[in-house]
Design a protein around this motif. Structure first.
Motif, mmCIF file in Angstrom:
data_model
loop_
_atom_site.group_PDB
_atom_site.id
_atom_site.type_symbol
_atom_site.label_atom_id
_atom_site.label_comp_id
_atom_site.label_asym_id
_atom_site.label_seq_id
_atom_site.Cartn_x
_atom_site.Cartn_y
_atom_site.Cartn_z
ATOM 1 N N ALA A 398 0.522 -1.597 0.034
ATOM 2 C CA ALA A 398 -0.209 0.251 0.069
ATOM 3 C C ALA A 398 0.930 1.030 -0.420
ATOM 4 C CB ALA A 398 -0.922 0.184 1.560
ATOM 5 N N GLY A 399 1.925 0.983 0.045
ATOM 6 C CA GLY A 399 2.895 2.169 -0.169
ATOM 7 C C GLY A 399 3.703 2.659 1.248
ATOM 8 N N ILE A 400 3.568 2.244 2.390
ATOM 9 C CA ILE A 400 3.554 2.198 3.442
ATOM 10 C C ILE A 400 4.756 1.394 3.932
ATOM 11 C CG2 ILE A 400 2.508 1.296 6.275
ATOM 12 C CD1 ILE A 400 -0.252 1.826 4.889
ATOM 13 N N ASP A 401 6.141 2.453 4.636
ATOM 14 C CA ASP A 401 7.059 1.608 5.093
ATOM 15 C C ASP A 401 7.333 1.417 6.365
ATOM 16 O OD1 ASP A 401 10.072 0.855 5.759
ATOM 17 O OD2 ASP A 401 10.841 2.654 5.234
ATOM 18 N N ILE A 402 6.648 0.216 6.843
ATOM 19 C CA ILE A 402 6.835 0.198 8.786
ATOM 20 C C ILE A 402 8.287 -0.555 8.947
ATOM 21 C CG2 ILE A 402 6.077 -1.168 10.532
ATOM 22 C CD1 ILE A 402 3.678 -0.837 9.314
ATOM 23 N N LYS A 403 8.512 0.668 9.638
ATOM 24 C CA LYS A 403 10.557 0.178 10.280
ATOM 25 C C LYS A 403 10.163 -0.740 11.342
ATOM 26 C CE LYS A 403 12.209 3.818 7.805
ATOM 27 N NZ LYS A 403 12.907 3.111 6.426
ATOM 28 N N VAL A 404 10.191 -2.026 11.509
ATOM 29 C CA VAL A 404 10.000 -2.310 13.049
ATOM 30 C C VAL A 404 11.747 -2.541 14.078
ATOM 31 C CG1 VAL A 404 9.537 -4.762 13.559
ATOM 32 C CG2 VAL A 404 8.454 -4.347 11.533
ATOM 33 N N VAL A 405 11.056 -1.620 14.847
ATOM 34 C CA VAL A 405 12.432 -1.389 15.963
ATOM 35 C C VAL A 405 12.039 -2.760 17.056
ATOM 36 C CG1 VAL A 405 12.927 0.108 17.198
ATOM 37 C CG2 VAL A 405 12.033 1.335 15.723
ATOM 38 N N ARG A 406 13.425 -3.455 17.079
ATOM 39 C CA ARG A 406 13.312 -4.533 17.817
ATOM 40 C C ARG A 406 13.355 -4.409 19.213
ATOM 41 N NH1 ARG A 406 13.915 -10.212 15.440
ATOM 42 N NH2 ARG A 406 12.593 -9.582 13.146
ATOM 43 N N GLU A 407 12.956 -4.258 20.250
ATOM 44 C CA GLU A 407 12.983 -3.560 21.720
ATOM 45 C C GLU A 407 13.456 -4.916 22.522
ATOM 46 O OE1 GLU A 407 13.252 -0.220 22.403
ATOM 47 O OE2 GLU A 407 11.329 0.860 20.257
ATOM 48 N N PRO A 408 14.051 -4.502 23.518
ATOM 49 C CA PRO A 408 14.249 -5.280 24.464
ATOM 50 C C PRO A 408 12.977 -5.423 25.500
ATOM 51 C CG PRO A 408 15.510 -3.464 24.675
ATOM 52 C CD PRO A 408 14.271 -2.732 23.971
ATOM 53 N N ASN A 409 12.943 -6.805 25.795
ATOM 54 C CA ASN A 409 11.761 -7.380 26.835
ATOM 55 C C ASN A 409 12.175 -7.024 27.543
ATOM 56 O OD1 ASN A 409 10.291 -9.615 24.354
ATOM 57 N ND2 ASN A 409 11.481 -11.481 25.466
ATOM 58 N N ASP A 410 13.108 -6.818 28.462
ATOM 59 C CA ASP A 410 12.815 -6.504 30.428
ATOM 60 C C ASP A 410 12.648 -5.588 30.180
ATOM 61 O OD1 ASP A 410 13.043 -7.229 32.787
ATOM 62 O OD2 ASP A 410 15.049 -5.576 32.604
ATOM 63 N N GLY A 411 11.583 -5.331 30.834
ATOM 64 C CA GLY A 411 11.334 -3.017 30.846
ATOM 65 C C GLY A 411 10.548 -2.459 29.108
ATOM 66 N N TYR A 412 9.802 -3.463 28.851
ATOM 67 C CA TYR A 412 8.806 -3.015 27.630
ATOM 68 C C TYR A 412 8.130 -2.044 27.983
ATOM 69 C CZ TYR A 412 6.980 -3.738 23.398
ATOM 70 O OH TYR A 412 5.706 -3.361 22.021
ATOM 71 N N TRP A 413 7.408 -2.761 29.039
ATOM 72 C CA TRP A 413 6.577 -1.746 28.981
ATOM 73 C C TRP A 413 5.947 -0.732 30.460
ATOM 74 C CZ3 TRP A 413 2.148 -3.438 27.155
ATOM 75 C CH2 TRP A 413 1.905 -5.123 26.943
ATOM 76 N N SER A 414 7.746 -0.427 30.745
ATOM 77 C CA SER A 414 7.524 1.107 31.633
ATOM 78 C C SER A 414 8.710 1.815 30.644
ATOM 79 C CB SER A 414 8.080 1.065 32.193
ATOM 80 O OG SER A 414 9.504 -0.002 32.263
#
Length: 529
Positions: A398-414
């Motif tokens: 659809a012409g949308i570039d989603i750049k996936v940013v892999r975040e650490p699991n620990d502390g994800y919610w905060s």
């Protein structure tokens, strides 16, 4: 009234003066179906006492606290609420509203005043008797301008909480709320010991089935049976141990080697291998859980609803269902009310993957293309990173570039959730449409993860909870589902089953579907066969 059967009898516990109101309230509509292989051999007529049970969790963080207002993962919710504490009401394992620290309740004709009768045979772990003052202080801890409680939005309609004699607490509401007793089953609203109006929120002392013995945030917790627990037919283990095993492979290995007796959130790619083992039972419970991708609607480009709609049309839900969930769930429609809910609007057209419509909405936003960042970690939900990568592939058409940013699991919610502009998330759901909307979509809700404000929605939210006619309420909740789907800032692609596994040495009754880990009450409800 401590048995499960009695807990499920709302009519015996709730003396409400309007028959129509009672019928509407009792017909909660979370007839959550427990599907799949629900370990029939692991059930016993009479639970056994004894043993040390070990549970492996997909969550747990070094920043965890025993303060209920901070509970943001299954680990600390199951520990701090379902193991150490109780609320006034509860959702039972047969998914009905029942009494817990409140024996019964009754409402005024307009449901604007509620009187709860508090049990007088309950002690906190430190020997202090439960009093109405503890109830008032605990509820007020979640009210007021200074509170950080996510339950604040549930209580915003409460004008006054006061004791009325030694065993009654009166809630005076600004306007009627037909769902109010359900609100008080929330895990954040567990009852804490108090002194001079101040609660002890961090020690873990509660009225629950187990007493905290050890707590190492992000690693493990150990609790021992409360010999004075008021539910005499619960708390069967001598002790329980919770282990934070965020890596699903480590969690699975721990189950297979006997390091833990039960794990939550199986790897759906390999769960069929567990099903082959004669020593392991796999459980699937379909309920209210849904996966979300909230956008901060106060920040560009997500402040433009055409951008939000483009992203909603740019995801292939059916492919995600088969690839990420392996069919263990249902496709979502960008609104959080589950098909099992009484007020689910089943006639709404299902949003489907449509790159052309996505491009159309981009043009409406004045864009030929779009580049956005999506933060993801499997701490959000199992397969969240895979889901983000698939989404990127879908959206590219659809012409949308989603750049996936892999975040650490620990502390994800905060550190990520409600901090980064767009991220992966999940909700266990709530037992009523009103509670789900009030918790995560009301304008001033602390956990309004999309920072979304819609005047029409917020007006309907107030009107619906004061309307006792189920037909009129259904019409209002239908309109709210449409508003969230078509204007809201959350992509909701999937309703996901809870899929866990246990050693056949464990036994249990039917499994609650309102939250993971048997409604967060696994320590209280399970036993060794």
């Amino acid at each position: 009234m401590s048995s499960v059967k009695n807990f499920g009898r709302i009519g015996a516990a709730c003396k409400v003066s309007r028959r129509r109101f009672l019928e509407g309230s009792a017909a909660l509509g979370i007839s959550l179906a427990a599907a799949g292989r629900i370990s029939a051999p692991a059930r016993a007529a009479s639970p056994n006492k004894g043993g040390h049970a070990k549970f492996g969790f997909d969550s747990g963080s070094t920043s965890d606290s025993l303060d209920p207002v901070t509970f943001d993962s299954v680990f600390n919710q199951t520990l701090g609420y379902g193991t150490l504490r109780n609320s006034l009401t509860e959702i039972t394992n047969d998914n009905k509203l029942g009494p817990e620290l409140a024996e019964s309740w009754e409402a005024s004709d307009d449901a604007a005043e509620w009187t709860f009768k508090i049990r007088r045979d309950v002690e906190f772990h430190n020997g202090k008797a439960l009093t109405v003052d503890d109830v008032v202080a605990s509820i007020n801890y979640n009210r007021g301008d200074d509170t950080k409680s996510p339950a604040k939005s549930l209580l915003e309609n409460v004008e006054e909480v006061r004791a009325d004699g030694p065993d009654r607490v009166i809630f005076k509401l600004a306007s009627g709320n037909a769902d109010f007793p359900y609100f008080l089953s929330d895990y954040v609203l567990c009852i804490l010991p108090s002194q001079d109006g101040k609660v002890d929120a961090v020690s873990g002392v509660g009225t629950g089935p187990y007493v905290l013995a050890e707590f190492e945030p992000g690693v493990r917790a150990i609790a021992e049976r409360n010999s004075n627990y008021f539910k005499h037919d619960r708390a069967h283990f001598d002790s329980v141990e919770f282990l934070s095993l965020k890596d699903v492979t480590a969690r699975t290995n721990a189950l297979q080697t006997g390091e833990v007796h039960m794990m939550n959130r199986c790897d759906l790619k390999t769960v069929h291998l567990l099903e082959r083992s004669p020593e392991i039972d796999v459980h699937q419970v379909t309920g209210l859980q849904h996966y979300t991708m909230p956008m901060n609607t106060t920040e560009a480009p997500f402040d433009d609803n055409n951008v939000r709609l483009a992203l909603k049309y740019a995801i292939d839900r059916e492919r995600l269902l088969q690839t990420v969930l392996r069919g263990y769930g249902k496709v979502g429609n960008d609104q959080p009310i589950a098909p099992a809910n009484e007020y689910y609007a089943e006639d709404l057209e299902q949003r489907a993957y449509d790159p052309d419509k996505a491009r159309f909405h981009l043009k409406q936003a004045g864009l030929d293309s779009l580049s956005v960042r999506l933060s993801a970690a499997d701490a959000a939900f199992p397969g969240a990173v895979d889901a983000a990568v698939l989404y990127r592939e879908n959206a590219a058409k659809a012409g949308i570039d989603i750049k996936v940013v892999r975040e650490p699991n620990d502390g994800y919610w905060s550190n990520v959730w409600m901090k980064k502009p767009w991220c992966m998330s999940y909700w266990a759901g709530r037992p009523t449409a009103s509670q789900m909307f009030q918790t995560a979509f009301a304008a001033d809700a602390p956990w309004n993860e999309a920072f979304w404000r819609n005047e029409t929605f917020n007006k309907l939210l107030v009107e619906a909870r004061t309307t006792l006619d189920p037909k009129k309420r259904a019409e209002m909740y239908r309109e709210m589902q449409i508003l969230v789907r078509d204007d809201g800032g959350v992509v909701i692609p999937l309703f996901a089953s809870y899929v866990g596994a246990s050693n056949t040495s464990l036994a249990h009754d039917s499994l609650g579907g309102n939250y993971d880990m048997d409604g967060l009450k696994i320590a209280e409800r399970w036993w060794f066969a």
